[in-house]
Design a protein around this motif. Sequence first.
Motif, short mmCIF file in Angstrom:
data_model
loop_
_atom_site.label_atom_id
_atom_site.label_comp_id
_atom_site.label_asym_id
_atom_site.label_seq_id
_atom_site.Cartn_x
_atom_site.Cartn_y
_atom_site.Cartn_z
N PRO A 333 0.94 -1.36 0.03
CA PRO A 333 0.03 -0.10 -0.02
C PRO A 333 0.73 1.34 0.04
O PRO A 333 0.51 2.33 -0.79
CB PRO A 333 -0.96 -0.27 1.23
CG PRO A 333 -0.90 -1.49 1.42
CD PRO A 333 0.34 -2.05 1.14
N SER A 334 1.99 1.25 0.71
CA SER A 334 2.87 2.62 0.75
C SER A 334 3.42 2.71 -0.37
O SER A 334 3.44 3.75 -1.08
CB SER A 334 4.03 2.27 1.86
OG SER A 334 3.14 2.30 3.14
N LEU A 335 4.09 1.49 -1.23
CA LEU A 335 4.38 1.82 -2.67
C LEU A 335 3.69 2.27 -3.70
O LEU A 335 3.88 3.22 -4.32
CB LEU A 335 5.12 0.41 -2.97
CG LEU A 335 5.97 0.66 -4.17
CD1 LEU A 335 6.94 1.50 -4.41
CD2 LEU A 335 6.27 -0.94 -4.68
N SER A 336 2.41 1.75 -3.57
CA SER A 336 1.24 2.17 -4.38
C SER A 336 0.93 3.75 -4.19
O SER A 336 0.81 4.45 -5.23
CB SER A 336 -0.02 1.49 -4.13
OG SER A 336 -1.03 1.97 -4.78
N ARG A 337 1.13 3.98 -3.01
CA ARG A 337 0.72 5.59 -2.70
C ARG A 337 2.10 6.30 -3.09
O ARG A 337 1.83 7.51 -3.92
CB ARG A 337 0.63 5.99 -1.37
CG ARG A 337 -0.84 5.29 -0.64
CD ARG A 337 -1.05 6.08 0.75
NE ARG A 337 -0.05 5.56 1.72
CZ ARG A 337 -0.15 4.41 2.20
NH1 ARG A 337 -1.30 3.58 2.23
NH2 ARG A 337 0.72 3.97 3.20
N ARG A 338 2.97 5.92 -2.84
CA ARG A 338 4.42 6.47 -3.68
C ARG A 338 4.49 6.82 -4.89
O ARG A 338 4.82 7.68 -5.61
CB ARG A 338 5.61 6.02 -2.79
CG ARG A 338 5.69 6.56 -1.37
CD ARG A 338 6.41 5.62 -0.47
NE ARG A 338 7.96 5.41 -0.99
CZ ARG A 338 8.70 4.40 -0.35
NH1 ARG A 338 8.22 4.00 0.94
NH2 ARG A 338 9.98 4.44 -0.64
#
Length: 385
Positions: A333-338
């Motif tokens: 999820p964090s990679l998707s947001r970044r």
Amino acid sequence: MPRGRTERFRDIQPFGIDQVAASAGDAPDVLRMENLDTDIAPPPSAVAATRAAVGTDGANSWLPFTGLAPLREAVARRLELQTGRAYDPLAEVVITGGATAGLLSALLATVDHGDEVVVTDPTYAGIIGRIRLAGARPVFARLLVHERRWRLDLDALVAAVTPKTRAMVLMSPSMPSGHVFSDREWDAVADACERADCWLLYDAAMDQIVFDDIEADHPASLERLRERTITLGGVSKNYRMIGWRVGWAAGPAEVMSDVAFAAIYNTTVASGFAQIGAHAALTGADAGVVEAASELEARAGLIVRELEGLPVIIPDGGWSLLVDAEALGTDAPSLSRRLLERGRIAATPMTAWGPEVAPRHVRLVYANEPLERLRGIGERVRAAL
């Protein structure tokens, strides 16, 4: 006040795709890699046949409930060429509202509440959700990365089979990984199906989209799986006809009568004019399947080259590939947001697409972005890290 949520919805999770799409909005600079859309045109004959059929009386009907006879015949011919098994178009082929509608009907015909269904991890979240809607429990056999490509963990497959196993749902090329089953893997699947005495529900939605000259066998071409296999196919992926929502289920007559009942009492049938367009795609000379697969292979290759040195797993086919977020020191999820905020790439985290392997990964769909827009994706991704 009526009671709350039913038991069948307790463990069903959303795809995650729509949330990413909403966050991306309509910004033109964003690479749209979150959803299985495509910019590659459908077969011209299919478009023309559909347009000609819209508004005609014969194409505006519920009948026949199991699909138009010419389309069932075309599906039967296609499957016979792939498998060497003759299919009775009337008794062994049912037209459905897309391959996944056919999957739910096949599940309702083959599993009961409390039964177990073996799938890979990762696998398409829509497959997992439909297994649960049918009242069964998904059991996962993980895919492993070997020399930057996916391979089925054969020990995990053996461990996944229990006395409660009633079916396996497998896809090749698989969503979201692009994994294509090898001969050795299909042999292991045949062993497992024989041991469990279970059905194989084979999602063939992308079976024509294979890269690197890989030979991709249809499991029903194998003697041990021929009478255990129910094939779920459609025109959405191979023929780039997502909006038509036409698919099919095909298998032994003794189970297909129940699959037909499930399909009829769920959606009745796919629209007549869409079926006419699907028939044109399967029988026309301008299907463009080879050309589309070549284009998709070029896009996947460009991404793999530009992301050299990053934990990208090379797909054997299909419309998407995966990036290992945890190997990059973060979570999906964090990679998707970044990726969206810093790299202007809309990409879906695979949180609901399996219990162990899938949640590590973010999916990049390359079917809806041409090569000229994909160039420079390496700079975008590295800007997000």
